[in-house]
Motif scaffolding. Structure first.
Motif, PDB file in Angstrom:
ATOM      1  N   UNK A 131       0.710  -1.137   0.109  1.00 43.81           N
ATOM      2  CA  UNK A 131      -0.021   0.002  -0.007  1.00 43.81           C
ATOM      3  C   UNK A 131       0.908   1.345  -0.027  1.00 43.81           C
ATOM      4  N   UNK A 132       0.427   2.354  -0.794  1.00 44.25           N
ATOM      5  CA  UNK A 132       1.360   3.635  -0.490  1.00 44.25           C
ATOM      6  C   UNK A 132       0.930   4.576   0.358  1.00 44.25           C
ATOM      7  N   UNK A 133      -0.113   4.355   1.024  1.00 40.86           N
ATOM      8  CA  UNK A 133      -0.806   5.300   2.079  1.00 40.86           C
ATOM      9  C   UNK A 133      -0.216   5.083   3.361  1.00 40.86           C
ATOM     10  N   UNK A 134       0.323   3.768   3.608  1.00 40.82           N
ATOM     11  CA  UNK A 134       0.966   3.723   5.084  1.00 40.82           C
ATOM     12  C   UNK A 134       2.013   2.586   4.841  1.00 40.82           C
ATOM     13  N   UNK A 135       2.882   2.677   5.945  1.00 48.52           N
ATOM     14  CA  UNK A 135       3.862   1.679   5.935  1.00 48.52           C
ATOM     15  C   UNK A 135       3.807   1.094   7.583  1.00 48.52           C
ATOM     16  N   UNK A 136       3.520  -0.322   7.591  1.00 49.80           N
ATOM     17  CA  UNK A 136       3.512  -0.498   8.982  1.00 49.80           C
ATOM     18  C   UNK A 136       4.862  -1.494   9.279  1.00 49.80           C
ATOM     19  N   UNK A 137       4.772  -1.955  10.451  1.00 49.84           N
ATOM     20  CA  UNK A 137       5.889  -2.697  11.104  1.00 49.84           C
ATOM     21  C   UNK A 137       5.617  -3.995  11.250  1.00 49.84           C
ATOM     22  N   UNK A 138       6.510  -5.073  10.466  1.00 49.05           N
ATOM     23  CA  UNK A 138       5.745  -6.540  10.966  1.00 49.05           C
ATOM     24  C   UNK A 138       5.829  -6.715  12.684  1.00 49.05           C
ATOM     25  N   UNK A 139       4.625  -7.267  13.013  1.00 48.63           N
ATOM     26  CA  UNK A 139       4.660  -7.553  14.374  1.00 48.63           C
ATOM     27  C   UNK A 139       4.534  -8.897  14.846  1.00 48.63           C
ATOM     28  N   UNK A 140       3.717  -9.533  14.173  1.00 49.77           N
ATOM     29  CA  UNK A 140       3.544 -11.005  14.252  1.00 49.77           C
ATOM     30  C   UNK A 140       4.331 -12.108  13.615  1.00 49.77           C
ATOM     31  N   UNK A 141       5.059 -12.736  13.888  1.00 46.81           N
ATOM     32  CA  UNK A 141       5.930 -13.957  13.439  1.00 46.81           C
ATOM     33  C   UNK A 141       5.637 -15.097  13.942  1.00 46.81           C
ATOM     34  N   UNK A 142       5.985 -16.182  13.308  1.00 46.71           N
ATOM     35  CA  UNK A 142       6.505 -17.734  13.888  1.00 46.71           C
ATOM     36  C   UNK A 142       7.517 -18.082  13.550  1.00 46.71           C
ATOM     37  N   UNK A 143       7.899 -19.024  14.413  1.00 45.21           N
ATOM     38  CA  UNK A 143       9.432 -19.380  14.329  1.00 45.21           C
ATOM     39  C   UNK A 143       9.365 -20.949  13.938  1.00 45.21           C
ATOM     40  N   UNK A 144      10.164 -21.391  13.001  1.00 42.21           N
ATOM     41  CA  UNK A 144      10.476 -22.946  12.554  1.00 42.21           C
ATOM     42  C   UNK A 144      11.930 -23.290  13.038  1.00 42.21           C
ATOM     43  N   UNK A 145      12.154 -24.451  13.320  1.00 40.78           N
ATOM     44  CA  UNK A 145      13.541 -24.840  13.589  1.00 40.78           C
ATOM     45  C   UNK A 145      13.980 -25.526  12.369  1.00 40.78           C
ATOM     46  N   UNK A 146      15.449 -25.388  12.077  1.00 38.41           N
ATOM     47  CA  UNK A 146      15.929 -25.992  11.046  1.00 38.41           C
ATOM     48  C   UNK A 146      16.160 -27.530  11.425  1.00 38.41           C
ATOM     49  N   UNK A 147      16.027 -28.173  10.490  1.00 32.46           N
ATOM     50  CA  UNK A 147      15.743 -29.692  10.898  1.00 32.46           C
ATOM     51  C   UNK A 147      16.669 -30.585   9.985  1.00 32.46           C
ATOM     52  N   UNK A 148      16.890 -30.053   8.763  1.00 28.87           N
ATOM     53  CA  UNK A 148      17.795 -30.587   7.694  1.00 28.87           C
ATOM     54  C   UNK A 148      18.571 -29.760   7.186  1.00 28.87           C
ATOM     55  N   UNK A 149      19.622 -30.222   6.507  1.00 27.65           N
ATOM     56  CA  UNK A 149      20.412 -29.539   5.652  1.00 27.65           C
ATOM     57  C   UNK A 149      20.774 -30.363   4.296  1.00 27.65           C
ATOM     58  N   UNK A 150      19.734 -30.198   3.441  1.00 29.03           N
ATOM     59  CA  UNK A 150      19.938 -31.229   2.166  1.00 29.03           C
ATOM     60  C   UNK A 150      21.222 -30.861   1.156  1.00 29.03           C
ATOM     61  N   UNK A 151      21.802 -29.606   1.175  1.00 28.93           N
ATOM     62  CA  UNK A 151      22.843 -29.070   0.441  1.00 28.93           C
ATOM     63  C   UNK A 151      23.302 -27.813   1.125  1.00 28.93           C
TER      64      UNK A 151
END
Length: 397
Positions: A277-297
């Motif tokens: 949106x051009x009229x406003x800029x917000x700040x990301x407030x809600x997040x979720x965290x996931x754990x790294x469980x593999x490293x395929x490459x």
């Protein structure tokens, strides 16, 4: 200290997956909404928050007044916890909830139910016919705020109410007035084609220009049509409120004299879909965290879960955004998965098993349907953990 470091430090004792809310970002977003509302009260859309503790926090801030619920059982629950001004913004076909409302004078004073047809009125009357004593039921008339052009061959906006013109609204208001036990208290008109559609999307410049043209014409049409509808209805009923708008249209909607309040909720969390949106800029407030469980490459990791796709028309924009560390992207043939999500990019090279990747949901409140707790972060400290609706054992949809 950057945001990722802050969040890692604040949540070091937690095991992902988990959801967090940055309180400084929430306050900044709330203040932005209040500025844009220019003195008119903001009714908080509960579907975008889905946590009683957070609703209480927001309502304690200047500029916010009342709740916009999404189901009648939810509204009854909220009224039972002390909320006194609740608009159910969608019609209900829940007979048990209507009977409960009619049988509880205290709740009936606090809750307003939305209707848009005589069929709704018939349904409500049938549902409460056996209730004695019976409280008066407050109603809100929902108006179609969509944009129609080219003789009806083009339409933009949510498919909601069949009531579009002043005479239709006045006729329905008169029908309500003629039915004992029902009272018209308010009017609702949600311009989804403006409030819920970003006018600065990435990609196609022609598409962007068409969105802006549609929104400008829609706004001009609505300011006249909504005003005429409100005037027509006020000849029949004493309206306590006229609600309009949403996070994406606050500053436009409040300019209309006919509108007494605006609705907003998503802007508090500022999910991914509200970046455009051009009229406003917000700040990301809600997040979720996931754990790294593999490293395929070397430049690929996989995190646990992640397939939290937002509602709406299926599109890549409905997937969560890998947010921190920056620079991660989905594998094109897998996307956000049910039990694991591969992520590609140079940023993956520095991630190890057990590290967190922080995501933003495409929408706001739907995040809370996945988690029973929101962990509140202030700076680099975890200050409180509060339940979502789900955490209180409530799933209303």
């Amino acid at each position: 200290m950057d945001d990722r470091q802050r969040y890692d430090r604040a949540t070091a004792a937690l095991e992902p997956p988990f959801a967090l809310l940055d309180l400084a970002a929430l306050r900044a977003n709330a203040a932005g909404l209040v500025r844009r509302a220019a003195g008119k009260p903001i009714r908080v859309a509960t579907k975008s928050v889905r946590s009683r503790a957070l609703l209480d926090r927001v309502l304690a801030m200047d500029g916010f007044r009342g709740l916009m619920a999404f189901t009648l059982p939810e509204a009854l629950w909220l009224a039972g916890h002390g909320h006194t001004d609740i608009l159910v913004a969608y019609p209900t076909a829940d007979r048990h909830a209507l009977a409960a409302l009619a049988g509880d004078a205290r709740a009936a004073e606090r809750i307003t139910v939305t209707v848009d047809s005589a069929a709704h009125l018939d349904f409500v009357e049938a549902a409460v016919a056996g209730v004695r004593p019976r409280a008066e039921i407050r109603l809100c008339l929902d108006i179609d705020a969509g944009y129609v052009a080219f003789g009806g061959r083009f339409r933009a906006g949510a498919l909601r109410s069949p009531v579009r013109e002043p005479d239709q609204a006045a006729d329905l208001a008169a029908s309500i007035a003629g039915r004992p036990g029902l009272r018209l208290a308010g009017l609702l008109a949600y311009e989804a084609q403006i409030a819920g559609v970003g006018d600065d999307p990435p990609g196609n410049a022609v598409h962007t220009r068409l969105i802006r043209l549609m929104q400008a014409r829609s706004a001009r049409d609505l300011v006249l049509r909504r005003g005429r509808i409100v005037n027509a209805v006020r000849q029949v009923a004493d309206l306590e409120f006229v609600n309009g708008g949403g996070t994406g249209s606050v500053e436009r909607t409040v300019r209309e004299k006919a509108v007494t309040e605006v609705a907003a909720g998503s802007g508090l969390f500022h999910p991914r879909l509200f970046d455009f949106y051009r009229a406003f800029t917000g700040v990301p407030a809600a997040l979720f965290a996931l754990p790294v469980v593999r490293r395929p490459a070397r430049d690929v990791v996989a995190v646990l879960g992640g397939g939290y796709i937002a509602s709406g028309s299926p599109a890549p924009s409905r997937a969560p955004q890998p947010y921190l560390p920056a620079g991660l992207r989905y594998a094109p043939d897998e996307g956000a998965g049910e039990v694991q999500t591969p992520l590609l990019g140079q940023a993956a090279e520095d991630l190890r098993i057990g590290d967190r990747v922080y995501f933003r949901h495409a929408k706001a409140g739907e995040l809370c349907e996945r988690f029973d707790t929101l962990h509140l972060v202030e700076g680099d400290a975890l200050v409180e953990s509060v339940p979502t609706y789900r955490g209180e054992g409530r799933t209303f949809l």
